[in-house]
Every structure is written in C-alpha cells, then in structure tokens.
Scaffold this motif. Structure first.
Motif, mmCIF file in Angstrom:
data_model
loop_
_atom_site.group_PDB
_atom_site.id
_atom_site.type_symbol
_atom_site.label_atom_id
_atom_site.label_comp_id
_atom_site.label_asym_id
_atom_site.label_seq_id
_atom_site.Cartn_x
_atom_site.Cartn_y
_atom_site.Cartn_z
ATOM 1 N N ARG A 23 -0.495 4.992 0.697
ATOM 2 C CA ARG A 23 0.930 4.727 0.482
ATOM 3 C C ARG A 23 1.261 3.337 1.030
ATOM 4 N NH1 ARG A 23 3.187 5.237 5.500
ATOM 5 N NH2 ARG A 23 2.204 6.684 6.929
ATOM 6 N N PRO A 24 2.334 2.721 0.491
ATOM 7 C CA PRO A 24 2.680 1.383 0.984
ATOM 8 C C PRO A 24 3.129 1.444 2.435
ATOM 9 C CG PRO A 24 3.918 1.945 -1.029
ATOM 10 C CD PRO A 24 3.269 3.194 -0.541
ATOM 11 N N GLY A 25 2.852 0.394 3.186
ATOM 12 C CA GLY A 25 3.345 0.304 4.559
ATOM 13 C C GLY A 25 2.409 0.918 5.586
ATOM 14 N N GLY A 26 2.600 0.497 6.842
ATOM 15 C CA GLY A 26 1.849 1.081 7.946
ATOM 16 C C GLY A 26 0.458 0.517 8.169
ATOM 17 N N LEU A 27 0.110 -0.519 7.418
ATOM 18 C CA LEU A 27 -1.238 -1.071 7.578
ATOM 19 C C LEU A 27 -1.295 -2.211 8.597
ATOM 20 C CD1 LEU A 27 -2.468 -1.197 3.866
ATOM 21 C CD2 LEU A 27 -3.279 0.318 5.665
ATOM 22 N N GLY A 28 -0.148 -2.789 8.908
ATOM 23 C CA GLY A 28 -0.113 -3.943 9.812
ATOM 24 C C GLY A 28 -0.708 -3.634 11.182
ATOM 25 N N VAL A 29 -0.296 -2.521 11.768
ATOM 26 C CA VAL A 29 -0.790 -2.141 13.100
ATOM 27 C C VAL A 29 -2.294 -1.876 13.032
ATOM 28 C CG1 VAL A 29 -0.637 -0.392 14.929
ATOM 29 C CG2 VAL A 29 1.446 -1.234 13.846
ATOM 30 N N TYR A 30 -2.719 -1.234 11.961
ATOM 31 C CA TYR A 30 -4.155 -0.972 11.788
ATOM 32 C C TYR A 30 -4.940 -2.291 11.756
ATOM 33 C CZ TYR A 30 -8.601 0.158 9.722
ATOM 34 O OH TYR A 30 -9.944 0.248 9.503
ATOM 35 N N LEU A 31 -4.434 -3.251 10.997
ATOM 36 C CA LEU A 31 -5.139 -4.540 10.885
ATOM 37 C C LEU A 31 -5.189 -5.250 12.243
ATOM 38 C CD1 LEU A 31 -3.776 -5.727 7.424
ATOM 39 C CD2 LEU A 31 -6.165 -5.249 7.975
ATOM 40 N N ARG A 34 -1.359 4.014 10.388
ATOM 41 C CA ARG A 34 -1.421 5.244 9.605
ATOM 42 C C ARG A 34 -2.865 5.543 9.210
ATOM 43 N NH1 ARG A 34 -2.655 4.014 4.402
ATOM 44 N NH2 ARG A 34 -1.502 2.420 3.272
ATOM 45 N N PRO A 35 -3.186 6.829 8.992
ATOM 46 C CA PRO A 35 -4.551 7.132 8.552
ATOM 47 C C PRO A 35 -4.837 6.451 7.224
ATOM 48 C CG PRO A 35 -3.321 9.149 9.083
ATOM 49 C CD PRO A 35 -2.344 8.034 9.086
ATOM 50 N N SER A 74 -0.615 -7.411 4.553
ATOM 51 C CA SER A 74 -0.323 -6.019 4.185
ATOM 52 C C SER A 74 0.933 -5.892 3.324
ATOM 53 C CB SER A 74 -0.221 -5.141 5.432
ATOM 54 O OG SER A 74 0.938 -5.464 6.148
ATOM 55 N N SER A 75 1.792 -6.916 3.317
ATOM 56 C CA SER A 75 2.960 -6.882 2.427
ATOM 57 C C SER A 75 2.490 -6.916 0.975
ATOM 58 C CB SER A 75 3.882 -8.082 2.652
ATOM 59 O OG SER A 75 4.143 -8.283 3.992
ATOM 60 N N GLY A 76 1.481 -7.737 0.713
ATOM 61 C CA GLY A 76 0.913 -7.811 -0.640
ATOM 62 C C GLY A 76 0.203 -6.525 -1.008
ATOM 63 N N LEU A 77 -0.543 -5.985 -0.050
ATOM 64 C CA LEU A 77 -1.238 -4.711 -0.312
ATOM 65 C C LEU A 77 -0.229 -3.607 -0.631
ATOM 66 C CD1 LEU A 77 -3.924 -4.655 2.540
ATOM 67 C CD2 LEU A 77 -4.266 -5.276 0.145
ATOM 68 N N ALA A 78 0.891 -3.617 0.100
ATOM 69 C CA ALA A 78 1.910 -2.575 -0.111
ATOM 70 C C ALA A 78 2.453 -2.634 -1.538
ATOM 71 C CB ALA A 78 3.041 -2.744 0.905
ATOM 72 N N VAL A 79 2.631 -3.843 -2.050
ATOM 73 C CA VAL A 79 3.121 -4.000 -3.432
ATOM 74 C C VAL A 79 2.097 -3.421 -4.414
ATOM 75 C CG1 VAL A 79 3.626 -5.714 -5.229
ATOM 76 C CG2 VAL A 79 4.554 -6.016 -2.922
ATOM 77 N N LEU A 80 0.826 -3.711 -4.176
ATOM 78 C CA LEU A 80 -0.219 -3.209 -5.084
ATOM 79 C C LEU A 80 -0.333 -1.681 -5.001
ATOM 80 C CD1 LEU A 80 -2.971 -5.929 -4.504
ATOM 81 C CD2 LEU A 80 -1.475 -5.696 -6.492
ATOM 82 N N ILE A 81 -0.228 -1.146 -3.795
ATOM 83 C CA ILE A 81 -0.316 0.316 -3.632
ATOM 84 C C ILE A 81 0.856 0.998 -4.339
ATOM 85 C CG2 ILE A 81 -0.230 2.226 -1.968
ATOM 86 C CD1 ILE A 81 -1.615 0.308 0.048
#
Lengths: 96, 140
Positions: free
Chosen positions: B100-108, B94-95, A42-49
């Motif tokens: 937006r960047p961030g907040g995807l780790g917990v979802y994964l 996060r929904p 998700s660190s990589g995804l965050a950069v792309l977003i």
C-alpha cells in the motif's frame, strides 16, 4: 507514460496526476518509463503503488521500464522489485 | 577530530533537491562511495519529507536544521524541527508484505542507517539522530 527528472515529495504529485488520468480512462496497460528518472524516493513509490492497486481494480496492469540502477535499488530495498513488473525498456514491455 | 557542518532549510518540498546535493557532498567528503552516498541521501530525504508532512503538516516556511557531524568513525546527522512533537512509540515502518502507498520512509531510514533515535520535545519540536559508520581508512 514517460517521467523525466527526480521524483520526490515535490514532483510526485505531477506524476500522480498523469497516472490517475490514465486510470480514470481505464487504460488497460500502463507502462511507466523511468529512463529519465535519476532519483526516486518513497513519495514516487507511493504513486506507483497506488496506480498498481487502482489498475488492478478494473483488471488493468501497471509496469515500469528503463529503471536506472539507483532507482532500482530503492525498489529492491523496499522489495517492490517483487511486486512490479520491471522491463529493461518500453519496447520490451510492449512486446509482452 | 570531529568536523561539523550545519545545513538549514525551510520546509519547502522544492528545496529537497538542493538538500540532497549538499548531503551528497558531505557523504563524499566523509569517504563514502557513490552507492552508499545515494542511500544516505535517500534516508535524509525521507526524514525531511516526514518532517514536512507530519511535524509541519505541509507548512512550507518552517525551520529544518541538519547538523552533520563527521567523527573519525561515524557520520552523524541530527535533524531538528520546531513542529508538532511526534509520538515516538508510533514511529514504525510498515511490514513490506503490505502493498500500500505510504509508510516506507521509516523503513528506508532504518535500513540505511546503523543507528536511528527519535526524541520529541515536550511542547514542540523533534530531534532525529542517525548514525552511519564511515568506511575504513576514510581520511579527514
């Protein structure tokens, strides 16, 4: 731009730096080639977003190309496959 | 019979790659296919990233312990740190419609694992339990 290697918390700042430099120059079309990326978190995804959002602010675009299966799965799990334009390869992205 | 493997690392992001390799070996040994192994590795990566970022505030010399318990039915991971205790009620994904960047780790983590539980220490430290059911017919 081309990224090589695993993209995680350790390596994503380097990718971010390159993308942000292109954004600073208001590059109209950024294609991030991920053919050489066997893993992305998700660190990589965050950069792309972040790149996608900032490109949009000046009317540019950011797409990804050459996404390997396991990286594609991360896009799918987070439903970002519906947000990013994903091309089979850079040639296909440039052709559009 | 339950088999336990403990992995110890310091909170240096440069070590995440080595952690992933070790966790992949555990998953394969527990009978998971390559695809599921990749997803479990991703969940562990996200969990360690959260520890480094939130519990240790990017300090790169702190302890992370990953206990892998292979029971006949489940693969269980217990992650321990000595960092700032989390406010467990605030740990949410996060929904996905918010781009937006961030907040995807917990979802994964939640989408890969069958069961996830956080426990914060009173003074310091956190413990994260993650369970995933092993494939039927796995040996060992």
């Amino acid at each position: 731009m081309h990224i090589e290697g695993e993209v995680d918390m350790f390596s994503s700042p380097q990718a971010r730096q390159v993308i942000m430099e292109l954004i600073r120059k208001k590059t109209p079309k950024i294609i991030v080639e991920l053919e050489g990326v066997p893993y992305m978190d998700s660190s990589g995804l965050a950069v792309l977003i972040e790149g996608l959002r900032q490109c949009g602010e000046y009317g540019g675009s950011l797409a990804v190309a050459g996404v390997r299966d396991n990286v594609r799965e991360v896009f799918e799990l987070t439903r970002l496959d519906r947000v990013f334009k994903i091309y089979q390869n850079v040639e296909a992205a440039l052709a559009e | 019979m339950t088999k336990t493997i403990e992995l110890r690392l310091i909170s240096d992001p440069a070590l995440l790659s080595a952690m992933r390799t070790a966790v992949a070996n555990v998953c394969e040994w527990a009978g998971f296919d390559q695809r599921t192994t990749g997803r479990i590795v991703l969940a562990l990566d996200e969990a360690c990233t959260n520890i480094i970022k939130h519990a240790y505030k990017m300090q790169n010399d702190q302890r992370i312990s990953i206990i892998c318990r292979i029971t006949p039915r489940n693969l269980v991971f217990i992650l321990e740190d000595d960092g700032e205790p989390a406010d467990v009620k605030k740990i949410k994904s996060r929904p996905l419609n918010e781009i937006r960047p961030g907040g995807l780790g917990v979802y994964l983590i939640n989408s890969v694992m069958d069961k996830v539980r956080y426990k914060a220490g009173k003074v310091k430290g956190n413990r994260l339990y993650m369970h995933i059911r092993r494939p039927k017919g796995s040996a060992g």
